[in-house]
Scaffold this motif. Structure first.
Motif, PDB file in Angstrom:
ATOM      1  N   ALA A  93       0.838  -1.204   0.000  1.00 48.04           N
ATOM      2  CA  ALA A  93       0.000   0.000   0.000  1.00 48.04           C
ATOM      3  C   ALA A  93       0.872   1.253   0.000  1.00 48.04           C
ATOM      4  CB  ALA A  93      -0.938  -0.006   1.201  1.00 48.04           C
ATOM      5  N   PHE A  94       1.950   1.203   0.786  1.00 50.15           N
ATOM      6  CA  PHE A  94       2.883   2.335   0.817  1.00 50.15           C
ATOM      7  C   PHE A  94       3.522   2.552  -0.545  1.00 50.15           C
ATOM      8  CE2 PHE A  94       7.243   3.884   1.118  1.00 50.15           C
ATOM      9  CZ  PHE A  94       7.025   5.124   1.686  1.00 50.15           C
ATOM     10  N   LYS A  95       3.989   1.479  -1.169  1.00 52.57           N
ATOM     11  CA  LYS A  95       4.650   1.598  -2.475  1.00 52.57           C
ATOM     12  C   LYS A  95       3.707   2.237  -3.490  1.00 52.57           C
ATOM     13  CE  LYS A  95       8.420  -0.802  -1.360  1.00 52.57           C
ATOM     14  NZ  LYS A  95       9.607  -0.141  -0.947  1.00 52.57           N
ATOM     15  N   LYS A  96       2.436   1.865  -3.431  1.00 52.97           N
ATOM     16  CA  LYS A  96       1.453   2.429  -4.360  1.00 52.97           C
ATOM     17  C   LYS A  96       1.295   3.940  -4.134  1.00 52.97           C
ATOM     18  CE  LYS A  96      -3.326   1.827  -5.859  1.00 52.97           C
ATOM     19  NZ  LYS A  96      -4.581   1.107  -5.651  1.00 52.97           N
ATOM     20  N   LEU A  97       1.162   4.340  -2.880  1.00 56.82           N
ATOM     21  CA  LEU A  97       1.022   5.764  -2.565  1.00 56.82           C
ATOM     22  C   LEU A  97       2.310   6.531  -2.875  1.00 56.82           C
ATOM     23  CD1 LEU A  97      -0.894   5.482   0.839  1.00 56.82           C
ATOM     24  CD2 LEU A  97      -1.817   6.339  -1.329  1.00 56.82           C
ATOM     25  N   GLY A 129      -2.538  17.074  -1.939  1.00 61.34           N
ATOM     26  CA  GLY A 129      -3.658  16.252  -1.503  1.00 61.34           C
ATOM     27  C   GLY A 129      -3.289  14.825  -1.167  1.00 61.34           C
ATOM     28  N   SER A 130      -2.069  14.432  -1.462  1.00 62.94           N
ATOM     29  CA  SER A 130      -1.663  13.047  -1.229  1.00 62.94           C
ATOM     30  C   SER A 130      -1.101  12.802   0.173  1.00 62.94           C
ATOM     31  CB  SER A 130      -0.636  12.614  -2.276  1.00 62.94           C
ATOM     32  OG  SER A 130       0.595  13.274  -2.084  1.00 62.94           O
ATOM     33  N   CYS A 131      -0.857  13.840   0.908  1.00 59.68           N
ATOM     34  CA  CYS A 131      -0.185  13.720   2.208  1.00 59.68           C
ATOM     35  C   CYS A 131      -0.997  12.938   3.240  1.00 59.68           C
ATOM     36  CB  CYS A 131       0.139  15.108   2.776  1.00 59.68           C
ATOM     37  SG  CYS A 131       1.149  16.121   1.694  1.00 59.68           S
ATOM     38  N   LYS A 132      -2.225  13.347   3.436  1.00 56.34           N
ATOM     39  CA  LYS A 132      -3.025  12.825   4.544  1.00 56.34           C
ATOM     40  C   LYS A 132      -3.198  11.306   4.490  1.00 56.34           C
ATOM     41  CE  LYS A 132      -7.301  13.466   7.071  1.00 56.34           C
ATOM     42  NZ  LYS A 132      -8.564  14.135   7.184  1.00 56.34           N
ATOM     43  N   HIS A 138       0.860   5.290   7.200  1.00 58.89           N
ATOM     44  CA  HIS A 138       2.254   4.852   7.233  1.00 58.89           C
ATOM     45  C   HIS A 138       3.210   5.672   8.096  1.00 58.89           C
ATOM     46  CE1 HIS A 138       1.152   2.010   4.178  1.00 58.89           C
ATOM     47  NE2 HIS A 138       0.647   2.988   3.455  1.00 58.89           N
ATOM     48  N   LYS A 139       2.813   6.837   8.556  1.00 60.44           N
ATOM     49  CA  LYS A 139       3.726   7.657   9.371  1.00 60.44           C
ATOM     50  C   LYS A 139       3.676   7.188  10.812  1.00 60.44           C
ATOM     51  CE  LYS A 139       4.957  12.357  10.585  1.00 60.44           C
ATOM     52  NZ  LYS A 139       4.540  13.754  10.617  1.00 60.44           N
ATOM     53  N   GLU A 140       4.865   7.034  11.393  1.00 59.44           N
ATOM     54  CA  GLU A 140       4.905   6.652  12.799  1.00 59.44           C
ATOM     55  C   GLU A 140       4.380   7.784  13.655  1.00 59.44           C
ATOM     56  OE1 GLU A 140       8.435   3.493  13.429  1.00 59.44           O
ATOM     57  OE2 GLU A 140       9.069   5.565  13.236  1.00 59.44           O
ATOM     58  N   ASP A 141       3.717   7.418  14.725  1.00 53.41           N
ATOM     59  CA  ASP A 141       3.126   8.412  15.639  1.00 53.41           C
ATOM     60  C   ASP A 141       4.170   9.145  16.426  1.00 53.41           C
ATOM     61  OD1 ASP A 141       0.639   7.577  14.766  1.00 53.41           O
ATOM     62  OD2 ASP A 141       0.531   6.044  16.310  1.00 53.41           O
TER      63      ASP A 141
END
Length: 141
Positions: A93-97, A129-132, A138-141
């Motif tokens: 999913a990350f690779k796609k984004l 618009g792709s950030c959120k 995928h971003k660590e808290d």
């Protein structure tokens, strides 16, 4: 004879040393930039491409030299994003984004090179618009 052997030994060490340093430089060049380095380079600070482009693309007549420069930086750095593994979440999913992010940056660069304001603004909007969705997954808290 001893000086000939000594000279040959020194020459051989220089050749081997040069080859080793070239291999190390090549390996380092092949390593992708980290996600945090990419994000920091592209998004943090008033002089970051995100900030410069956001301001420039509000104008009907932007400074195209600056827009092209920052768009090139976006395309260059974002190309490494899909080469990384996500800090959390599904890798596919990350690779796609990440690939979409890099593709948007290439679109931005292409539109900027043509000095097509509408296309450049549209590509920049896609990047923004792709950030959120990526950060949420995928971003660590």
């Amino acid at each position: 004879m001893k000086s000939l052997i000594c000279a040959a030994s020194v020459a051989m060490m220089l050749v081997v040393g040069g080859m080793a340093s070239r291999n190390t430089a090549t390996a380092a060049a092949d390593d992708p930039e980290s996600i945090s380095k990419i994000m920091s380079t592209l998004h943090k600070g008033k002089k970051a491409p995100m900030s410069v482009l956001k301001t420039a693309l509000k104008s009907d007549t932007p400074d195209w030299a600056a827009v092209k420069k920052e768009s090139e930086a976006y395309a260059k750095h974002s190309a490494d994003m899909p080469k990384n593994d996500p800090p959390k979440g599904d890798a596919e999913a990350f690779k796609k984004l990440a690939k979409a992010y890099a593709d948007f940056a290439k679109d931005l660069e292409g539109a900027a090179k043509k000095e097509d304001l509408a296309a450049t603004q549209a590509a920049f909007k896609k990047i923004s618009g792709s950030c959120k969705s990526c950060h949420e997954a995928h971003k660590e808290d």
